[in-house]
Motif scaffolding. Structure first.
Motif, short mmCIF file in Angstrom:
data_model
loop_
_atom_site.label_atom_id
_atom_site.label_comp_id
_atom_site.label_asym_id
_atom_site.label_seq_id
_atom_site.Cartn_x
_atom_site.Cartn_y
_atom_site.Cartn_z
N LEU A 1 2.21 -14.39 -26.03
CA LEU A 1 1.53 -14.81 -24.76
C LEU A 1 1.53 -13.20 -24.08
N SER A 2 0.28 -13.03 -23.55
CA SER A 2 0.22 -11.64 -23.04
C SER A 2 -0.78 -11.84 -21.83
N ASP A 3 -1.08 -10.41 -21.39
CA ASP A 3 -2.16 -10.84 -19.98
C ASP A 3 -3.50 -10.46 -20.56
N ILE A 4 -3.82 -10.78 -21.73
CA ILE A 4 -5.05 -10.53 -22.14
C ILE A 4 -5.52 -11.77 -22.88
N ASP A 5 -6.96 -12.01 -23.13
CA ASP A 5 -7.30 -13.36 -23.78
C ASP A 5 -6.86 -13.07 -25.33
N GLY A 6 -6.89 -12.02 -25.88
CA GLY A 6 -6.95 -12.05 -27.37
C GLY A 6 -7.38 -10.41 -27.52
N LEU A 7 -7.61 -10.30 -28.77
CA LEU A 7 -7.94 -8.94 -29.50
C LEU A 7 -9.34 -8.94 -29.32
N PHE A 8 -9.93 -7.74 -28.40
CA PHE A 8 -11.17 -7.65 -28.46
C PHE A 8 -11.65 -6.28 -29.43
N ASP A 9 -13.06 -6.10 -29.34
CA ASP A 9 -13.37 -5.02 -29.99
C ASP A 9 -13.46 -3.72 -29.42
N LYS A 10 -13.38 -3.68 -27.87
CA LYS A 10 -13.01 -2.58 -27.24
C LYS A 10 -12.12 -3.15 -26.24
N ASN B 1 -3.69 -15.35 -23.69
CA ASN B 1 -3.37 -15.13 -22.33
C ASN B 1 -2.33 -16.16 -22.03
N GLY B 2 -1.17 -15.65 -21.52
CA GLY B 2 -0.10 -16.38 -21.05
C GLY B 2 -0.09 -16.79 -19.74
N GLN B 3 -1.26 -16.38 -18.95
CA GLN B 3 -1.10 -17.03 -17.45
C GLN B 3 -0.57 -18.41 -17.34
N ASP B 4 -0.97 -19.26 -18.06
CA ASP B 4 -0.58 -20.50 -17.93
C ASP B 4 0.06 -20.81 -19.35
N PRO B 5 1.42 -20.83 -19.66
CA PRO B 5 1.92 -20.95 -20.74
C PRO B 5 2.01 -22.26 -21.50
N ARG B 6 1.24 -23.36 -20.70
CA ARG B 6 0.98 -24.45 -21.40
C ARG B 6 -0.11 -24.43 -22.46
N VAL B 7 -0.61 -23.23 -22.54
CA VAL B 7 -1.62 -22.84 -23.62
C VAL B 7 -0.85 -23.02 -25.08
N ILE B 8 0.44 -22.84 -24.83
CA ILE B 8 1.16 -22.90 -26.38
C ILE B 8 0.87 -24.38 -26.81
N LEU B 9 0.71 -25.25 -26.01
CA LEU B 9 0.60 -26.67 -26.69
C LEU B 9 -0.85 -26.87 -27.20
N LYS B 10 -1.81 -26.18 -26.82
CA LYS B 10 -3.17 -26.15 -27.05
C LYS B 10 -3.36 -25.40 -28.42
N VAL B 11 -2.56 -24.53 -28.45
CA VAL B 11 -2.59 -23.60 -29.79
C VAL B 11 -1.82 -24.17 -31.01
N VAL B 12 -0.68 -24.91 -30.70
CA VAL B 12 0.06 -25.65 -31.67
C VAL B 12 -0.80 -26.96 -32.23
#
Length: 276
Positions: free
Chosen positions: A174-183, A241-252
């Protein structure tokens, strides 16, 4: 892409998810993190949390926003902050009927065979009892001046090492960014998210940048190092992005979130998704 069952996972949460921009502890975020990991734990997953934030929690407890320059003062601050952070974690996880335990590690603990065996045995015993281990680097003793190579470059690296050592199926960073970008998306409005990475190419490595927050120490470089460790072990990692850690459930649950590193796709346990 062949799907692979996820049963054991490591979640790494950075300081940016735990401390607000004004320097105060982000209690709603920690509560959602505790809820998400407790939900997974109760649903039959084995969960390990690798948590940064001791320095940020120490600063918040002293009503300060500037990290001190002296190493000894930083160590003292991390020592203070670790107690505060675990106090908050303990409260929030107990609200969801989940027990936690703390492990503070140095690199020696995972590199030296006897130390590593003891650490892994401890983690295994905790997981078998449905206790969530919360792991952080032992900042009060992890400095370059010590005789051994004790430090991790960042908790991203620590989380990848823990994940591979315990045989985790998935690492979620979980980070402050949505993922890996090309730039760098902070500087380029036309930056595009890279959704899947099966191998780290030279072009992908060139897209990495440093830390974007004043509280954190890592950046995309350390996250790609973590991804490399995971890929070499033929495991999976999701950076989101870890702004809302409930995203973990969506990933799993296999939803396409952030950037997925690996040669397999995520297959959740055969459970009722409405539990989440």
């Amino acid at each position: 892409m062949e799907s692979k069952m996820i049963r054991r996972l490591v979640v790494k949460v950075g300081t940016s998810s735990l401390v607000m921009k004004n320097g105060r502890i982000n209690l709603p975020s920690i509560d959602r993190l505790a809820y998400s990991l407790s939900a997974l734990n109760n649903a039959g997953y084995q969960v390990v949390l690798v948590s940064s934030g001791a320095m940020g929690a120490g600063l918040a407890s002293l009503n300060k926003t500037q990290r001190p320059a002296a190493i000894a003062e930083q160590q003292a601050l991390a020592s203070l902050g670790q107690v505060e952070l675990m106090r908050i974690y303990s409260q929030r996880f107990l609200d969801y009927q989940t027990r936690i335990a703390q492990l503070l590690l140095t690199r020696d603990n995972l590199e030296y065979p006897l130390n590593r065996t003891n650490v892994l045995n401890t983690i295994e015993a905790l997981l078998q009892q449905k206790i969530v281990p919360i792991i952080n680097e032992n900042d009060p003793v992890s400095v370059d001046e010590l005789d051994h190579h004790t430090t991790f470059s960042d908790n991203d690296e620590l989380s990848a090492l823990v994940a591979t050592r315990i045989g985790a199926d998935l690492l979620i960073v979980l980070s402050d960014i949505d993922g890996l970008f090309d730039k760098d998306p902070h500087k380029n409005a036309d930056a595009k998210l890279i959704e899947n990475v099966a191998a780290l190419t030279p072009a992908i490595r060139l897209s990495a940048t440093g830390s974007s927050t004043r509280f954190g120490t890592g950046g995309m470089v350390t996250k790609l190092k973590a991804a490399e460790t995971i890929l070499n072990a033929d495991r999976q990692m999701v950076l989101c992005n870890g702004q809302d850690p409930r995203v973990i459930l969506k990933v799993v649950n296999g939803q396409p979130i952030g950037t997925h590193f690996g040669r397999h796709s995520i297959k959740p346990l055969a459970i009722d998704k409405e539990e989440f």
